[in-house]
Motif scaffolding. Structure first.
Motif, PDB file in Angstrom:
ATOM      1  N   ASP A 162      13.473  36.594  43.270  1.00  0.00           N
ATOM      2  CA  ASP A 162      14.469  35.523  43.364  1.00  0.00           C
ATOM      3  C   ASP A 162      15.465  35.660  42.213  1.00  0.00           C
ATOM      4  OD1 ASP A 162      12.916  34.605  45.426  1.00  0.00           O
ATOM      5  OD2 ASP A 162      12.475  32.647  44.534  1.00  0.00           O
ATOM      6  N   LEU A 163      16.672  35.222  42.447  1.00  0.00           N
ATOM      7  CA  LEU A 163      17.699  35.251  41.408  1.00  0.00           C
ATOM      8  C   LEU A 163      18.324  33.858  41.370  1.00  0.00           C
ATOM      9  CD1 LEU A 163      18.958  37.139  39.371  1.00  0.00           C
ATOM     10  CD2 LEU A 163      20.459  38.007  41.160  1.00  0.00           C
ATOM     11  N   VAL A 164      18.083  33.173  40.266  1.00  0.00           N
ATOM     12  CA  VAL A 164      18.425  31.758  40.196  1.00  0.00           C
ATOM     13  C   VAL A 164      19.437  31.533  39.080  1.00  0.00           C
ATOM     14  CG1 VAL A 164      17.460  29.424  40.068  1.00  0.00           C
ATOM     15  CG2 VAL A 164      16.016  31.322  40.840  1.00  0.00           C
ATOM     16  N   GLY A 165      20.635  31.049  39.427  1.00  0.00           N
ATOM     17  CA  GLY A 165      21.625  30.676  38.432  1.00  0.00           C
ATOM     18  C   GLY A 165      21.369  29.267  37.957  1.00  0.00           C
ATOM     19  N   PRO A 166      22.166  28.721  37.039  1.00  0.00           N
ATOM     20  CA  PRO A 166      23.345  29.365  36.446  1.00  0.00           C
ATOM     21  C   PRO A 166      22.950  30.326  35.325  1.00  0.00           C
ATOM     22  CG  PRO A 166      23.065  27.163  35.525  1.00  0.00           C
ATOM     23  CD  PRO A 166      21.984  27.328  36.554  1.00  0.00           C
ATOM     24  N   GLY A 167      23.975  30.998  34.802  1.00  0.00           N
ATOM     25  CA  GLY A 167      23.768  31.841  33.629  1.00  0.00           C
ATOM     26  C   GLY A 167      23.290  33.243  33.945  1.00  0.00           C
ATOM     27  N   VAL A 168      23.296  33.628  35.230  1.00  0.00           N
ATOM     28  CA  VAL A 168      22.891  35.002  35.566  1.00  0.00           C
ATOM     29  C   VAL A 168      23.979  35.972  35.094  1.00  0.00           C
ATOM     30  CG1 VAL A 168      22.395  36.592  37.459  1.00  0.00           C
ATOM     31  CG2 VAL A 168      21.508  34.258  37.547  1.00  0.00           C
ATOM     32  N   THR A 169      23.568  37.030  34.402  1.00  0.00           N
ATOM     33  CA  THR A 169      24.496  38.075  33.950  1.00  0.00           C
ATOM     34  C   THR A 169      24.299  39.316  34.832  1.00  0.00           C
ATOM     35  OG1 THR A 169      22.864  39.034  32.464  1.00  0.00           O
ATOM     36  CG2 THR A 169      24.273  37.280  31.551  1.00  0.00           C
ATOM     37  N   ALA A 170      25.183  40.286  34.650  1.00  0.00           N
ATOM     38  CA  ALA A 170      25.030  41.533  35.412  1.00  0.00           C
ATOM     39  C   ALA A 170      23.669  42.163  35.124  1.00  0.00           C
ATOM     40  CB  ALA A 170      26.162  42.491  35.062  1.00  0.00           C
ATOM     41  N   ALA A 171      23.230  42.096  33.875  1.00  0.00           N
ATOM     42  CA  ALA A 171      21.948  42.734  33.510  1.00  0.00           C
ATOM     43  C   ALA A 171      20.775  41.995  34.161  1.00  0.00           C
ATOM     44  CB  ALA A 171      21.794  42.735  31.991  1.00  0.00           C
ATOM     45  N   THR A 172      20.774  40.666  34.104  1.00  0.00           N
ATOM     46  CA  THR A 172      19.643  39.957  34.730  1.00  0.00           C
ATOM     47  C   THR A 172      19.710  40.100  36.249  1.00  0.00           C
ATOM     48  OG1 THR A 172      20.871  37.868  34.534  1.00  0.00           O
ATOM     49  CG2 THR A 172      19.177  38.283  32.881  1.00  0.00           C
ATOM     50  N   ALA A 173      20.925  40.197  36.776  1.00  0.00           N
ATOM     51  CA  ALA A 173      21.062  40.393  38.225  1.00  0.00           C
ATOM     52  C   ALA A 173      20.430  41.725  38.636  1.00  0.00           C
ATOM     53  CB  ALA A 173      22.537  40.344  38.623  1.00  0.00           C
ATOM     54  N   MET A 174      20.754  42.784  37.883  1.00  0.00           N
ATOM     55  CA  MET A 174      20.226  44.110  38.250  1.00  0.00           C
ATOM     56  C   MET A 174      18.709  44.173  38.144  1.00  0.00           C
ATOM     57  SD  MET A 174      22.366  45.977  39.566  1.00  0.00           S
ATOM     58  CE  MET A 174      21.903  47.685  39.633  1.00  0.00           C
ATOM     59  N   ALA A 175      18.149  43.372  37.240  1.00  0.00           N
ATOM     60  CA  ALA A 175      16.683  43.367  37.083  1.00  0.00           C
ATOM     61  C   ALA A 175      15.996  42.802  38.330  1.00  0.00           C
ATOM     62  CB  ALA A 175      16.300  42.569  35.842  1.00  0.00           C
ATOM     63  N   ALA A 176      16.721  42.054  39.130  1.00  0.00           N
ATOM     64  CA  ALA A 176      16.133  41.478  40.354  1.00  0.00           C
ATOM     65  C   ALA A 176      16.309  42.382  41.567  1.00  0.00           C
ATOM     66  CB  ALA A 176      16.770  40.116  40.642  1.00  0.00           C
ATOM     67  N   VAL A 177      17.035  43.504  41.386  1.00  0.00           N
ATOM     68  CA  VAL A 177      17.324  44.392  42.531  1.00  0.00           C
ATOM     69  C   VAL A 177      16.165  45.361  42.743  1.00  0.00           C
ATOM     70  CG1 VAL A 177      18.849  46.225  43.375  1.00  0.00           C
ATOM     71  CG2 VAL A 177      19.818  44.210  42.245  1.00  0.00           C
ATOM     72  N   ASP A 178      15.710  45.433  43.980  1.00  0.00           N
ATOM     73  CA  ASP A 178      14.673  46.401  44.326  1.00  0.00           C
ATOM     74  C   ASP A 178      15.316  47.733  44.719  1.00  0.00           C
ATOM     75  OD1 ASP A 178      12.285  47.595  45.008  1.00  0.00           O
ATOM     76  OD2 ASP A 178      12.210  46.694  47.003  1.00  0.00           O
ATOM     77  N   MET A 179      16.218  47.703  45.702  1.00  0.00           N
ATOM     78  CA  MET A 179      16.816  48.935  46.220  1.00  0.00           C
ATOM     79  C   MET A 179      18.316  48.742  46.430  1.00  0.00           C
ATOM     80  SD  MET A 179      14.327  51.116  46.560  1.00  0.00           S
ATOM     81  CE  MET A 179      14.736  52.375  47.746  1.00  0.00           C
ATOM     82  N   VAL A 180      19.031  49.859  46.392  1.00  0.00           N
ATOM     83  CA  VAL A 180      20.478  49.879  46.619  1.00  0.00           C
ATOM     84  C   VAL A 180      20.774  50.756  47.830  1.00  0.00           C
ATOM     85  CG1 VAL A 180      22.738  50.313  45.577  1.00  0.00           C
ATOM     86  CG2 VAL A 180      20.776  49.756  44.109  1.00  0.00           C
ATOM     87  N   TYR A 181      21.663  50.298  48.684  1.00  0.00           N
ATOM     88  CA  TYR A 181      22.066  51.042  49.886  1.00  0.00           C
ATOM     89  C   TYR A 181      23.589  51.051  49.998  1.00  0.00           C
ATOM     90  CZ  TYR A 181      17.241  50.414  51.532  1.00  0.00           C
ATOM     91  OH  TYR A 181      15.880  50.429  51.635  1.00  0.00           O
TER      92      TYR A 181
ATOM     93  N   LEU B 161      27.675  36.833  40.230  1.00  0.00           N
ATOM     94  CA  LEU B 161      28.604  35.795  40.706  1.00  0.00           C
ATOM     95  C   LEU B 161      28.001  35.027  41.889  1.00  0.00           C
ATOM     96  CD1 LEU B 161      32.358  36.500  41.054  1.00  0.00           C
ATOM     97  CD2 LEU B 161      31.216  35.308  42.896  1.00  0.00           C
ATOM     98  N   ALA B 162      27.375  35.759  42.805  1.00  0.00           N
ATOM     99  CA  ALA B 162      26.761  35.099  43.966  1.00  0.00           C
ATOM    100  C   ALA B 162      25.654  34.147  43.513  1.00  0.00           C
ATOM    101  CB  ALA B 162      26.202  36.143  44.935  1.00  0.00           C
ATOM    102  N   ALA B 163      24.814  34.621  42.587  1.00  0.00           N
ATOM    103  CA  ALA B 163      23.700  33.779  42.113  1.00  0.00           C
ATOM    104  C   ALA B 163      24.236  32.514  41.448  1.00  0.00           C
ATOM    105  CB  ALA B 163      22.831  34.563  41.139  1.00  0.00           C
ATOM    106  N   ASN B 164      25.273  32.667  40.630  1.00  0.00           N
ATOM    107  CA  ASN B 164      25.806  31.509  39.905  1.00  0.00           C
ATOM    108  C   ASN B 164      26.558  30.561  40.832  1.00  0.00           C
ATOM    109  OD1 ASN B 164      24.697  32.353  37.464  1.00  0.00           O
ATOM    110  ND2 ASN B 164      26.421  33.717  37.061  1.00  0.00           N
ATOM    111  N   ASP B 165      27.280  31.121  41.812  1.00  0.00           N
ATOM    112  CA  ASP B 165      27.982  30.272  42.792  1.00  0.00           C
ATOM    113  C   ASP B 165      26.984  29.471  43.623  1.00  0.00           C
ATOM    114  OD1 ASP B 165      30.406  31.192  41.955  1.00  0.00           O
ATOM    115  OD2 ASP B 165      31.139  31.627  43.985  1.00  0.00           O
ATOM    116  N   LEU B 166      25.926  30.151  44.073  1.00  0.00           N
ATOM    117  CA  LEU B 166      24.914  29.440  44.862  1.00  0.00           C
ATOM    118  C   LEU B 166      24.266  28.338  44.025  1.00  0.00           C
ATOM    119  CD1 LEU B 166      25.283  31.460  47.197  1.00  0.00           C
ATOM    120  CD2 LEU B 166      22.815  31.684  47.299  1.00  0.00           C
ATOM    121  N   ALA B 167      24.028  28.637  42.750  1.00  0.00           N
ATOM    122  CA  ALA B 167      23.394  27.635  41.877  1.00  0.00           C
ATOM    123  C   ALA B 167      24.251  26.378  41.776  1.00  0.00           C
ATOM    124  CB  ALA B 167      23.152  28.229  40.495  1.00  0.00           C
TER     125      ALA B 167
END
Ligand code: 0L1
Ligand code: MG
Length: 259
Positions: free
Chosen positions: A115-134, A210-216
């Motif tokens: 899960d990725l929960v804002g506010p305050g998510v940075t690019a680094a914390t966002a990437m830590a939540a990523v499993d795979m890239v396509y 940005l998506a995580a923080n906007d959703l938050a």
């Protein structure tokens, strides 16, 4: 129909989608459509789709690259919802009989492992939540005539969502330099556009944050297992019948789209 509130706006946009009917911008008819009410329309349309059996599988960002913002003359990013009905399997032609004026755009796509929960998510914390890239290609299909809209219009229209294709090559985020990951966009054998991941908010991880923080800000979160489309890297190209589109990525493979 007269559009006077969130409910009637959701009804009209759903009808346009189902009837393959385009229309003028809703902001020209209903002055109450601001950014907050537009997200309420988006959520109401989603609520109805889920009630009809669709499943939420993620989130998309739109207008995260300067190329897209300049082309659409809307200078802010936005988010929208992805459902299972939007998945187009690789090799299946664009379903012209369901769409109004589909266009294709290449994207970098994340699948979340946490899960990725804002506010305050940075690019680094966002990437830590990523499993795979396509790699991905989104097939957008605005319900607005000639893709002409303001920011609230396109938010209400779920960021022009229609379909998307996920590439066949999945990589762990640490294997990639996503800022430098390049895509060549080919139409009928000619390269028509190109971009790197840096076109997307400086780095696709910034778009994810940005998506995580906007959703938050709306009391929502990104969930483990969800797919996140980070936004078109280049301008989008029309996929009229007979058009062959190719999106060729440096490390994430190629996706072919048949119009
Ligand atoms: O119709 C549009 O171009 C707005 C949606 C933006 C899609 C994107 O930038 O990925
Ligand atoms: Mg897109």
């Amino acid at each position: 129909m007269a559009i006077t509130d969130i409910d009637s706006c959701a009804t009209e946009l759903l009808a346009c989608e189902e009837e393959r009917r385009d229309r003028g911008p809703i902001t020209e008819e209903w002055s109450g459509l601001d950014q907050a009410s537009a997200y309420a329309v988006q959520d109401e349309v989603l609520r109805r789709k889920v009630a009809a059996g669709q499943r939420v599988i993620g989130v998309k960002l739109g207008l995260t690259s300067r190329a897209k913002q300049q082309r659409m003359n809307v200078h802010a990013p936005l988010t929208g919802w992805l459902t299972d009905a939007m998945v187009l399997q690789a090799g299946v032609p664009v379903p012209q009989d369901q769409l109004i004026h589909p266009r294709a755009e290449p994207e970098i796509v994340f699948v979340l492992g946490a899960d990725l929960v804002g506010p305050g998510v940075t690019a680094a914390t966002a990437m830590a939540a990523v499993d795979m890239v396509y790699a991905g290609v989104e097939i957008i299909d605005s319900r607005y005539r000639d893709f002409r809209f303001t920011l609230p219009d396109v938010i209400a229209d779920n960021a022009s969502s229609a379909k998307f294709i996920l590439g066949g090559v999945g990589r762990r985020p640490e294997e990639l330099d996503l800022m430098m990951e390049a895509c060549l966009l080919e139409v009928n054998g000619a390269i028509v556009d190109s971009a790197t991941g840096g076109a997307v908010q400086g780095h696709p991880a910034e778009a994810l944050a940005l998506a995580a923080n906007d959703l938050a800000s709306r009391g929502l979160r990104l969930e483990a297992g969800w797919i996140v489309l980070t936004g078109g890297m280049t301008d989008a190209v029309f996929t009229t019948p007979g058009t062959n589109v190719g999106a060729h990525f440096t490390s994430l493979g190629s996706i072919a789209v048949r119009g």
